[in-house]
Scaffold this motif. Sequence first.
Motif, PDB file in Angstrom:
ATOM      1  N   HIS A 107      13.129   6.818  -5.527  1.00 35.13           N
ATOM      2  CA  HIS A 107      14.414   6.913  -4.833  1.00 35.13           C
ATOM      3  C   HIS A 107      15.591   7.022  -5.800  1.00 35.13           C
ATOM      4  CE1 HIS A 107      13.020   5.263  -0.664  1.00 35.13           C
ATOM      5  NE2 HIS A 107      12.331   6.304  -1.078  1.00 35.13           N
ATOM      6  N   HIS A 108      15.299   6.993  -7.090  1.00 39.28           N
ATOM      7  CA  HIS A 108      16.388   7.068  -8.063  1.00 39.28           C
ATOM      8  C   HIS A 108      16.501   8.435  -8.721  1.00 39.28           C
ATOM      9  CE1 HIS A 108      17.076   2.838  -7.555  1.00 39.28           C
ATOM     10  NE2 HIS A 108      15.777   2.661  -7.652  1.00 39.28           N
ATOM     11  N   CYS A 109      15.348   9.074  -9.010  1.00 34.23           N
ATOM     12  CA  CYS A 109      15.442  10.357  -9.700  1.00 34.23           C
ATOM     13  C   CYS A 109      14.842  11.492  -8.873  1.00 34.23           C
ATOM     14  CB  CYS A 109      14.757  10.290 -11.060  1.00 34.23           C
ATOM     15  SG  CYS A 109      12.958  10.200 -10.958  1.00 34.23           S
ATOM     16  N   GLY A 110      14.240  11.157  -7.722  1.00 33.74           N
ATOM     17  CA  GLY A 110      13.708  12.208  -6.873  1.00 33.74           C
ATOM     18  C   GLY A 110      12.297  12.653  -7.218  1.00 33.74           C
ATOM     19  N   PHE A 111      11.707  12.060  -8.294  1.00 34.57           N
ATOM     20  CA  PHE A 111      10.342  12.430  -8.671  1.00 34.57           C
ATOM     21  C   PHE A 111       9.393  12.195  -7.494  1.00 34.57           C
ATOM     22  CE2 PHE A 111       6.156  11.037 -10.114  1.00 34.57           C
ATOM     23  CZ  PHE A 111       5.770  12.109 -10.895  1.00 34.57           C
ATOM     24  N   ALA A 112       8.460  13.119  -7.269  1.00 35.58           N
ATOM     25  CA  ALA A 112       7.493  12.945  -6.185  1.00 35.58           C
ATOM     26  C   ALA A 112       6.105  13.334  -6.660  1.00 35.58           C
ATOM     27  CB  ALA A 112       7.893  13.787  -4.981  1.00 35.58           C
ATOM     28  N   ALA A 113       5.097  12.609  -6.170  1.00 34.36           N
ATOM     29  CA  ALA A 113       3.714  12.919  -6.511  1.00 34.36           C
ATOM     30  C   ALA A 113       2.865  12.646  -5.283  1.00 34.36           C
ATOM     31  CB  ALA A 113       3.254  12.048  -7.682  1.00 34.36           C
ATOM     32  N   GLY A 114       1.655  13.230  -5.241  1.00 34.57           N
ATOM     33  CA  GLY A 114       0.756  12.974  -4.127  1.00 34.57           C
ATOM     34  C   GLY A 114       0.293  11.522  -4.128  1.00 34.57           C
ATOM     35  N   VAL A 115      -0.163  11.035  -2.984  1.00 33.45           N
ATOM     36  CA  VAL A 115      -0.698   9.668  -2.924  1.00 33.45           C
ATOM     37  C   VAL A 115      -2.119   9.707  -3.497  1.00 33.45           C
ATOM     38  CG1 VAL A 115      -1.332   7.757  -1.403  1.00 33.45           C
ATOM     39  CG2 VAL A 115       0.658   9.181  -0.866  1.00 33.45           C
ATOM     40  N   PRO A 116      -2.399   8.956  -4.578  1.00 36.07           N
ATOM     41  CA  PRO A 116      -3.750   9.035  -5.165  1.00 36.07           C
ATOM     42  C   PRO A 116      -4.796   8.424  -4.230  1.00 36.07           C
ATOM     43  CG  PRO A 116      -2.441   7.328  -6.247  1.00 36.07           C
ATOM     44  CD  PRO A 116      -1.519   8.022  -5.285  1.00 36.07           C
ATOM     45  N   ARG A 117      -6.009   8.989  -4.254  1.00 38.21           N
ATOM     46  CA  ARG A 117      -7.080   8.450  -3.423  1.00 38.21           C
ATOM     47  C   ARG A 117      -7.704   7.220  -4.064  1.00 38.21           C
ATOM     48  NH1 ARG A 117      -8.387  12.176   0.452  1.00 38.21           N
ATOM     49  NH2 ARG A 117      -7.394  14.160  -0.017  1.00 38.21           N
ATOM     50  N   ARG A 118      -7.645   7.192  -5.392  1.00 38.33           N
ATOM     51  CA  ARG A 118      -8.224   6.057  -6.103  1.00 38.33           C
ATOM     52  C   ARG A 118      -7.256   5.607  -7.177  1.00 38.33           C
ATOM     53  NH1 ARG A 118     -13.549   7.463  -7.988  1.00 38.33           N
ATOM     54  NH2 ARG A 118     -13.878   8.595  -6.056  1.00 38.33           N
ATOM     55  N   CYS A 119      -7.499   4.381  -7.679  1.00 38.62           N
ATOM     56  CA  CYS A 119      -6.600   3.827  -8.683  1.00 38.62           C
ATOM     57  C   CYS A 119      -6.685   4.659  -9.959  1.00 38.62           C
ATOM     58  CB  CYS A 119      -6.975   2.380  -8.974  1.00 38.62           C
ATOM     59  SG  CYS A 119      -6.092   1.698 -10.394  1.00 38.62           S
ATOM     60  N   PRO A 120      -5.558   5.158 -10.475  1.00 35.38           N
ATOM     61  CA  PRO A 120      -5.575   5.984 -11.679  1.00 35.38           C
ATOM     62  C   PRO A 120      -6.075   5.214 -12.895  1.00 35.38           C
ATOM     63  CG  PRO A 120      -3.369   5.950 -10.689  1.00 35.38           C
ATOM     64  CD  PRO A 120      -4.197   4.973  -9.944  1.00 35.38           C
ATOM     65  N   THR A 121      -6.062   3.885 -12.857  1.00 38.75           N
ATOM     66  CA  THR A 121      -6.491   3.093 -13.999  1.00 38.75           C
ATOM     67  C   THR A 121      -7.974   2.720 -13.930  1.00 38.75           C
ATOM     68  OG1 THR A 121      -4.270   2.174 -14.067  1.00 38.75           O
ATOM     69  CG2 THR A 121      -5.921   1.072 -15.405  1.00 38.75           C
ATOM     70  N   CYS A 122      -8.432   2.167 -12.782  1.00 42.05           N
ATOM     71  CA  CYS A 122      -9.808   1.671 -12.723  1.00 42.05           C
ATOM     72  C   CYS A 122     -10.681   2.421 -11.727  1.00 42.05           C
ATOM     73  CB  CYS A 122      -9.818   0.170 -12.423  1.00 42.05           C
ATOM     74  SG  CYS A 122      -9.424  -0.215 -10.699  1.00 42.05           S
ATOM     75  N   GLY A 123     -10.110   3.343 -10.981  1.00 39.52           N
ATOM     76  CA  GLY A 123     -10.928   4.136 -10.081  1.00 39.52           C
ATOM     77  C   GLY A 123     -11.202   3.490  -8.733  1.00 39.52           C
ATOM     78  N   ASN A 124     -10.755   2.257  -8.554  1.00 37.47           N
ATOM     79  CA  ASN A 124     -10.937   1.556  -7.288  1.00 37.47           C
ATOM     80  C   ASN A 124     -10.352   2.386  -6.139  1.00 37.47           C
ATOM     81  OD1 ASN A 124     -10.859  -0.303  -5.155  1.00 37.47           O
ATOM     82  ND2 ASN A 124      -9.090  -1.391  -6.018  1.00 37.47           N
ATOM     83  N   GLN A 125     -11.109   2.475  -5.034  1.00 40.03           N
ATOM     84  CA  GLN A 125     -10.634   3.324  -3.936  1.00 40.03           C
ATOM     85  C   GLN A 125      -9.820   2.553  -2.904  1.00 40.03           C
ATOM     86  OE1 GLN A 125     -13.667   5.717  -2.236  1.00 40.03           O
ATOM     87  NE2 GLN A 125     -14.201   6.654  -4.186  1.00 40.03           N
ATOM     88  N   ASP A 126      -9.763   1.246  -3.105  1.00 42.53           N
ATOM     89  CA  ASP A 126      -9.144   0.399  -2.105  1.00 42.53           C
ATOM     90  C   ASP A 126      -7.707   0.059  -2.522  1.00 42.53           C
ATOM     91  OD1 ASP A 126      -9.037  -0.985   0.187  1.00 42.53           O
ATOM     92  OD2 ASP A 126     -10.052  -2.774  -0.579  1.00 42.53           O
ATOM     93  N   LEU A 127      -6.793   0.996  -2.316  1.00 43.05           N
ATOM     94  CA  LEU A 127      -5.406   0.755  -2.721  1.00 43.05           C
ATOM     95  C   LEU A 127      -4.613   0.156  -1.563  1.00 43.05           C
ATOM     96  CD1 LEU A 127      -4.742   4.013  -4.778  1.00 43.05           C
ATOM     97  CD2 LEU A 127      -5.347   1.727  -5.602  1.00 43.05           C
ATOM     98  N   ALA A 128      -3.693  -0.725  -1.913  1.00 41.46           N
ATOM     99  CA  ALA A 128      -2.943  -1.428  -0.870  1.00 41.46           C
ATOM    100  C   ALA A 128      -1.459  -1.083  -0.956  1.00 41.46           C
ATOM    101  CB  ALA A 128      -3.129  -2.935  -1.030  1.00 41.46           C
ATOM    102  N   THR A 129      -0.790  -1.166   0.199  1.00 42.90           N
ATOM    103  CA  THR A 129       0.664  -0.950   0.204  1.00 42.90           C
ATOM    104  C   THR A 129       1.361  -2.292   0.390  1.00 42.90           C
ATOM    105  OG1 THR A 129       0.619  -0.597   2.584  1.00 42.90           O
ATOM    106  CG2 THR A 129       0.552   1.372   1.189  1.00 42.90           C
ATOM    107  N   PHE A 130       2.512  -2.442  -0.244  1.00 39.17           N
ATOM    108  CA  PHE A 130       3.296  -3.667  -0.095  1.00 39.17           C
ATOM    109  C   PHE A 130       4.711  -3.333   0.350  1.00 39.17           C
ATOM    110  CE2 PHE A 130      -0.161  -4.899  -2.827  1.00 39.17           C
ATOM    111  CZ  PHE A 130      -0.502  -6.151  -2.341  1.00 39.17           C
ATOM    112  N   GLY A 131       5.250  -4.205   1.163  1.00 34.20           N
ATOM    113  CA  GLY A 131       6.625  -4.000   1.620  1.00 34.20           C
ATOM    114  C   GLY A 131       6.660  -3.088   2.829  1.00 34.20           C
ATOM    115  N   ARG A 132       7.818  -3.043   3.463  1.00 32.85           N
ATOM    116  CA  ARG A 132       7.927  -2.310   4.710  1.00 32.85           C
ATOM    117  C   ARG A 132       9.209  -1.494   4.718  1.00 32.85           C
ATOM    118  NH1 ARG A 132       5.263  -4.199   8.608  1.00 32.85           N
ATOM    119  NH2 ARG A 132       5.338  -6.235   7.613  1.00 32.85           N
TER     120      ARG A 132
END
Length: 671
Positions: A405-430
């Motif tokens: 929201h500060h510079c306008g950068f946008a990327a796709g939502v990853p399917r898995r964690c870019p660091t460990c590959g875990n597929q179970d990503l969680a969202t925080f905040g509303r």
Amino acid sequence: MALLQIARVALDLPLRRLFDYRIPEGESLTRQDIGYRVRVPFAQQQKIGVLVDVLADTELAPAQLKTLGDVLRDLPPLPASWFRLTEFCAAYYHVPLGQVMLSTLPAGLRTPMPRKPTRRRQVPATGRTEQVPVLTGEQEASLQAIASGGTGFRAYLLHGVTGSGKTEVYLRLIERALASGQQSLLLVPEINLTPQLEARVLARFASARPVSLHSGLGEAARARNWRAALTGEARIVLGTRLAVFAPLPELGLIIVDEEHDASFKQQDGIRYSARDLAVFRARDGELPIILGSATPSLESWANAQRSGGGRYQLLSLRERAFVGARLPLVRCIDTRVDRPRDGLSAAVLAAIEQRLARAEQSLVFLNRRGYAHVLACVACGWTSSCQRCAANLVVHLADHCLRCHHCGFAAGVPRRCPTCGNQDLATFGRGTQRLEASLAEHFPQACIVRADRDSASNHKQWEALQARIESGEAQILVGTQMLAKGHDFPRLTLVAAVAPDAALVAADWRAPERLFAQLMQVAGRAGRAERPGEVLLQTQFPEHPLYAALLRQDYQAFATAQLAERRQAGFPPYAFQAMLRAEAGRMEDALTFLAAARAFPPSLAEPAVSCYDPVPMRLSRRASLERAQLLIESPSRRALQRFLTSWVVWLEAVRAPSRLRWHLEVDPLEF
Ligand code: ADP
Ligand code: ZN
Ligand code: ZN
């Protein structure tokens, strides 16, 4: 009399000087010509400048002088009042005069391109004719007070609860100014608010050729409206902050609606406050100015409170104007007891249900857009953060991306964690998108409309949304502060602020003032017509004094308490501030520059002015630039200004590292 052969010109350049040109033979200029735009050669280019003086002589050697190009007489010369305003702006905000003068002109009037003739748009003949209401006693009293104030500079703070009919007071004042042959300037904070007001002004004063000036207009329309203001053809100018610079040769009245709104402060380029410039303009032109708000800025409130009458005269509208309309009932929902599920407490859900049954509208207010604040991996702790900013990437599900929201950068939502590959990503905040989804689950039959900068990013989209709200098609509105300001939706009877607490604990000392104003505004949307309104605040601090004042809709109690705290802490309006900000590739460079700036020679020192230590900004990196700031403060505005004037000149001579940018902001609002 000596022959006048030198033209002195202001150009849009970051240099604190004016430029002299030889007046060509065949052209004779007098001081009457000051204020015309002129075309001049500058470094292999043609530029447009403003003629600020004609002289007999210059210190420059004749060989150094270039020759003036055309004098553009397509517009009358800019009036002396416009010169005084731009000169004040340049001096007070420490910006070169040429930059102020040229940047306030519509682009079509300051770029040396040949202009195509523009077709004149017909003024909409408005179908609506306004019913002029009988004034309430309070409206009448305010008008009387202003009328008996006499001529000359007078500042009035019109403190009126939401729906008290401040606009009607403005319209009556404009009517009077028209009758005495004067132009009026009406400033509003948001371009979204101009069409509604424009329609009202047009319906009542079509023959006075009202024009609007805001950034949503095309360049041709802006230049045309500007010209109409300058020639005096337009008797009423309605606009956002940039309209404060409109040249109005017969100005007799200035009105600043929602004067507390931060949108009056320009946040980049020339960082001016249109409200403050409007007050200067009124004083300089010896005219009345009316600052209107339901929640005045604490600066203006303090100005109206000073003992011995105050600098501003306070006028109050305590009751809603519409017959039968009363202020809404405000209640706190204690979320420690009524725990929200999906962000919504049982009390809020029940209240919405009730509105649906009665065919009334509800507004669910949450001042965060997007779906969730951050995406995270619970296995390894990865969080979605912007590579270019010290900030999270916000999850947007409407268009499936992560967005800064500060510079306008946008990327796709990853399917898995870019660091460990875990597929179970969680969202925080509303954010508002998530709230919209939860509401849709609870009320699958209801028509839900979301209004935020994502769903209404332009004027057209916003107007379409507004039409759905006004027609009654929309039953539940979900939105950010975009919905809070100034709108009049008669079917709306419930407002629920679902997460106001976040702003209570913010580090910025202006946060409570902003939160209070915002909640009063959004609460003010409820029950503006016959049907009574209800406001619910979901909070875990129901006893907080800010909410207590809000429950009683008691701005005065809130302002008094806040001002006492500010006085104690030595904050504005009891002190005056400026901020020097630097941006560089490395934080070290930014901090080093600010430290050097702080080590100014003793000859510049002012005893009443203090400079704090340079610190990284809260958002310490934005768009790959590290940001730091240095606060300068004084109990005396004069001393602060004296210091800044010489300091800036000295700073411009200091060698800053390459790729470092800095700017000075006077009266900063954000920290
Ligand atoms: P504010 O700007 O103070 O929030 P508005 O000027 O928008 O309030 O007025 C709120 C509503 O009251 C509008 O619908 C307006 O038409 C109506 N209104 C204003 N003045 C009067 C009046 N004197 N009598 C009846 N209705 C009025
Ligand atoms: Zn992981
Ligand atoms: Zn970013």
